[in-house]
Write a protein that holds these residues in place. Sequence first.
Motif, PDB file in Angstrom:
ATOM      1  N   GLY A  74       0.885  -1.052   0.133  1.00 21.36           N
ATOM      2  CA  GLY A  74      -0.031  -0.180  -0.099  1.00 21.36           C
ATOM      3  C   GLY A  74       0.833   1.120   0.109  1.00 21.36           C
ATOM      4  N   LEU A  75       1.618   1.401   0.985  1.00 21.91           N
ATOM      5  CA  LEU A  75       2.713   2.376   0.971  1.00 21.91           C
ATOM      6  C   LEU A  75       3.235   2.809  -0.578  1.00 21.91           C
ATOM      7  CD1 LEU A  75       4.257   1.914   4.487  1.00 21.91           C
ATOM      8  CD2 LEU A  75       2.658   3.891   3.820  1.00 21.91           C
ATOM      9  N   MET A  76       4.018   1.498  -1.019  1.00 19.40           N
ATOM     10  CA  MET A  76       4.734   1.878  -2.367  1.00 19.40           C
ATOM     11  C   MET A  76       3.701   2.080  -3.393  1.00 19.40           C
ATOM     12  SD  MET A  76       7.855   2.017  -1.600  1.00 19.40           S
ATOM     13  CE  MET A  76       8.328   1.895  -3.039  1.00 19.40           C
ATOM     14  N   GLY A  77       2.476   1.423  -3.194  1.00 21.73           N
ATOM     15  CA  GLY A  77       1.549   1.623  -4.460  1.00 21.73           C
ATOM     16  C   GLY A  77       1.109   3.152  -4.297  1.00 21.73           C
ATOM     17  N   TYR A  78       0.644   3.784  -3.281  1.00 22.99           N
ATOM     18  CA  TYR A  78       0.249   4.948  -3.179  1.00 22.99           C
ATOM     19  C   TYR A  78       1.436   6.103  -3.508  1.00 22.99           C
ATOM     20  CZ  TYR A  78      -4.035   3.579  -0.840  1.00 22.99           C
ATOM     21  OH  TYR A  78      -5.243   2.914  -0.340  1.00 22.99           O
ATOM     22  N   THR A  79       2.482   5.571  -3.313  1.00 20.22           N
ATOM     23  CA  THR A  79       3.598   6.431  -3.631  1.00 20.22           C
ATOM     24  C   THR A  79       3.792   6.465  -5.078  1.00 20.22           C
ATOM     25  OG1 THR A  79       5.102   5.937  -1.708  1.00 20.22           O
ATOM     26  CG2 THR A  79       6.229   6.780  -3.440  1.00 20.22           C
ATOM     27  N   GLY A  80       3.784   5.314  -5.898  1.00 20.09           N
ATOM     28  CA  GLY A  80       3.924   5.461  -7.353  1.00 20.09           C
ATOM     29  C   GLY A  80       2.703   5.936  -7.997  1.00 20.09           C
ATOM     30  N   LEU A  81       1.526   5.769  -7.246  1.00 20.51           N
ATOM     31  CA  LEU A  81       0.361   6.571  -8.064  1.00 20.51           C
ATOM     32  C   LEU A  81       0.327   8.085  -7.788  1.00 20.51           C
ATOM     33  CD1 LEU A  81      -2.422   3.854  -6.847  1.00 20.51           C
ATOM     34  CD2 LEU A  81      -1.971   4.617  -9.281  1.00 20.51           C
ATOM     35  N   LEU A  82       0.837   8.320  -6.884  1.00 21.50           N
ATOM     36  CA  LEU A  82       1.250   9.894  -6.483  1.00 21.50           C
ATOM     37  C   LEU A  82       2.149  10.426  -7.387  1.00 21.50           C
ATOM     38  CD1 LEU A  82       0.046  12.428  -5.001  1.00 21.50           C
ATOM     39  CD2 LEU A  82       1.844  11.681  -3.086  1.00 21.50           C
ATOM     40  N   ILE A  83       3.311   9.622  -7.808  1.00 22.99           N
ATOM     41  CA  ILE A  83       4.074  10.018  -8.778  1.00 22.99           C
ATOM     42  C   ILE A  83       3.553  10.243  -9.998  1.00 22.99           C
ATOM     43  CG2 ILE A  83       6.484   9.770  -9.920  1.00 22.99           C
ATOM     44  CD1 ILE A  83       7.288   8.503  -7.047  1.00 22.99           C
TER      45      ILE A  83
ATOM     46  N   LEU B 103       9.583   6.855   1.911  1.00 21.15           N
ATOM     47  CA  LEU B 103       9.527   7.358   0.305  1.00 21.15           C
ATOM     48  C   LEU B 103       8.112   7.953   0.222  1.00 21.15           C
ATOM     49  CD1 LEU B 103      10.801   4.125  -1.315  1.00 21.15           C
ATOM     50  CD2 LEU B 103      11.865   6.217  -1.263  1.00 21.15           C
ATOM     51  N   LEU B 104       7.167   7.516   0.788  1.00 23.37           N
ATOM     52  CA  LEU B 104       5.870   8.246   0.486  1.00 23.37           C
ATOM     53  C   LEU B 104       5.642   9.510   1.464  1.00 23.37           C
ATOM     54  CD1 LEU B 104       2.979   8.432  -0.261  1.00 23.37           C
ATOM     55  CD2 LEU B 104       2.305   7.213   2.066  1.00 23.37           C
ATOM     56  N   THR B 105       6.552   9.941   2.373  1.00 24.73           N
ATOM     57  CA  THR B 105       6.664  11.193   2.986  1.00 24.73           C
ATOM     58  C   THR B 105       7.503  12.092   2.020  1.00 24.73           C
ATOM     59  OG1 THR B 105       6.647   9.927   4.959  1.00 24.73           O
ATOM     60  CG2 THR B 105       7.697  12.198   4.921  1.00 24.73           C
ATOM     61  N   SER B 106       8.444  11.592   1.566  1.00 28.21           N
ATOM     62  CA  SER B 106       9.217  12.592   0.614  1.00 28.21           C
ATOM     63  C   SER B 106       8.438  12.622  -0.768  1.00 28.21           C
ATOM     64  CB  SER B 106      10.686  12.170   0.159  1.00 28.21           C
ATOM     65  OG  SER B 106      10.558  11.001  -0.477  1.00 28.21           O
ATOM     66  N   THR B 107       7.681  11.830  -1.390  1.00 29.31           N
ATOM     67  CA  THR B 107       6.861  12.113  -2.395  1.00 29.31           C
ATOM     68  C   THR B 107       5.868  13.175  -1.845  1.00 29.31           C
ATOM     69  OG1 THR B 107       7.451  10.093  -3.355  1.00 29.31           O
ATOM     70  CG2 THR B 107       5.560  11.139  -4.198  1.00 29.31           C
TER      71      THR B 107
ATOM     72  N   ASP C  69      -7.419   7.791 -14.340  1.00 30.76           N
ATOM     73  CA  ASP C  69      -8.503   6.842 -14.974  1.00 30.76           C
ATOM     74  C   ASP C  69      -8.044   5.517 -14.446  1.00 30.76           C
ATOM     75  OD1 ASP C  69      -6.150   6.759 -16.351  1.00 30.76           O
ATOM     76  OD2 ASP C  69      -7.304   6.492 -18.359  1.00 30.76           O
ATOM     77  N   ARG C  70      -7.224   4.943 -13.932  1.00 28.31           N
ATOM     78  CA  ARG C  70      -6.618   3.691 -13.711  1.00 28.31           C
ATOM     79  C   ARG C  70      -5.926   3.611 -12.649  1.00 28.31           C
ATOM     80  NH1 ARG C  70      -3.342   5.793 -16.942  1.00 28.31           N
ATOM     81  NH2 ARG C  70      -1.394   5.211 -17.242  1.00 28.31           N
ATOM     82  N   TYR C  71      -5.738   2.236 -12.033  1.00 28.01           N
ATOM     83  CA  TYR C  71      -4.622   1.930 -10.962  1.00 28.01           C
ATOM     84  C   TYR C  71      -3.445   1.325 -11.691  1.00 28.01           C
ATOM     85  CZ  TYR C  71      -2.482  -0.527  -7.044  1.00 28.01           C
ATOM     86  OH  TYR C  71      -1.864  -0.919  -6.146  1.00 28.01           O
ATOM     87  N   ILE C  72      -2.240   1.847 -11.398  1.00 31.74           N
ATOM     88  CA  ILE C  72      -0.979   1.456 -11.926  1.00 31.74           C
ATOM     89  C   ILE C  72      -0.746   0.358 -10.766  1.00 31.74           C
ATOM     90  CG2 ILE C  72       1.178   1.890 -12.575  1.00 31.74           C
ATOM     91  CD1 ILE C  72       0.303   4.753 -13.375  1.00 31.74           C
ATOM     92  N   THR C  73      -0.266  -0.960 -11.477  1.00 35.57           N
ATOM     93  CA  THR C  73       0.091  -1.982 -10.559  1.00 35.57           C
ATOM     94  C   THR C  73       1.532  -1.774 -10.405  1.00 35.57           C
ATOM     95  OG1 THR C  73      -1.527  -3.431 -11.437  1.00 35.57           O
ATOM     96  CG2 THR C  73       0.272  -4.368 -10.402  1.00 35.57           C
ATOM     97  N   LEU C  74       1.913  -1.612  -9.007  1.00 31.60           N
ATOM     98  CA  LEU C  74       3.207  -1.742  -8.763  1.00 31.60           C
ATOM     99  C   LEU C  74       3.149  -2.462  -7.319  1.00 31.60           C
ATOM    100  CD1 LEU C  74       5.950  -0.318  -8.461  1.00 31.60           C
ATOM    101  CD2 LEU C  74       5.097   1.283  -6.904  1.00 31.60           C
ATOM    102  N   PHE C  75       4.032  -3.680  -7.466  1.00 37.25           N
ATOM    103  CA  PHE C  75       4.058  -4.678  -6.421  1.00 37.25           C
ATOM    104  C   PHE C  75       5.218  -4.275  -5.574  1.00 37.25           C
ATOM    105  CE2 PHE C  75       1.479  -6.726  -9.239  1.00 37.25           C
ATOM    106  CZ  PHE C  75       0.243  -7.210  -8.254  1.00 37.25           C
ATOM    107  N   ALA C  76       5.213  -4.438  -4.054  1.00 30.63           N
ATOM    108  CA  ALA C  76       6.285  -4.294  -3.421  1.00 30.63           C
ATOM    109  C   ALA C  76       5.975  -5.079  -2.258  1.00 30.63           C
ATOM    110  CB  ALA C  76       6.337  -2.846  -2.717  1.00 30.63           C
ATOM    111  N   SER C  77       7.120  -6.020  -1.879  1.00 28.33           N
ATOM    112  CA  SER C  77       6.793  -7.234  -0.772  1.00 28.33           C
ATOM    113  C   SER C  77       7.936  -6.888   0.235  1.00 28.33           C
ATOM    114  CB  SER C  77       6.446  -8.430  -1.276  1.00 28.33           C
ATOM    115  OG  SER C  77       7.511  -8.994  -2.241  1.00 28.33           O
ATOM    116  N   LEU C  78       7.615  -7.717   1.291  1.00 25.61           N
ATOM    117  CA  LEU C  78       8.583  -7.861   2.251  1.00 25.61           C
ATOM    118  C   LEU C  78       9.075  -9.541   2.124  1.00 25.61           C
ATOM    119  CD1 LEU C  78       7.017  -6.160   5.248  1.00 25.61           C
ATOM    120  CD2 LEU C  78       8.731  -5.274   3.746  1.00 25.61           C
TER     121      LEU C  78
END
Length: 106
Positions: free
Chosen positions: A47-56, A89-93, A61-70
Amino acid sequence: MPWTNLLAAATDDCLAALLQQADQDWSRPAHALDWTCRQTLDHLALGLMGYTGLLIARPDDRYITLFASLDPQAPVPACLDGLRIAAALLTSTVRDTPAEARAWHP
């Protein structure tokens, strides 16, 4: 208080609380979810990485698939470090993004 300060403070508070429970059984269900506590950590990273990517990218009109996992084999404290990185990363974005910008969400 700027949003970035609130986000950083929330991250610190949440991770401190989770770290206090790092020695618990993270394979048990997370409250009323079907996921385990450990799977919930992975979802938080996504979620954190996905929202970061979407904000960038800022698609409107769509969700951009960006996967991040531990790493599923990593100990919980190492996973929490991963969450701290994703939150930073989200904070700096957020800090570098105009206040009127929005990230698309389904």
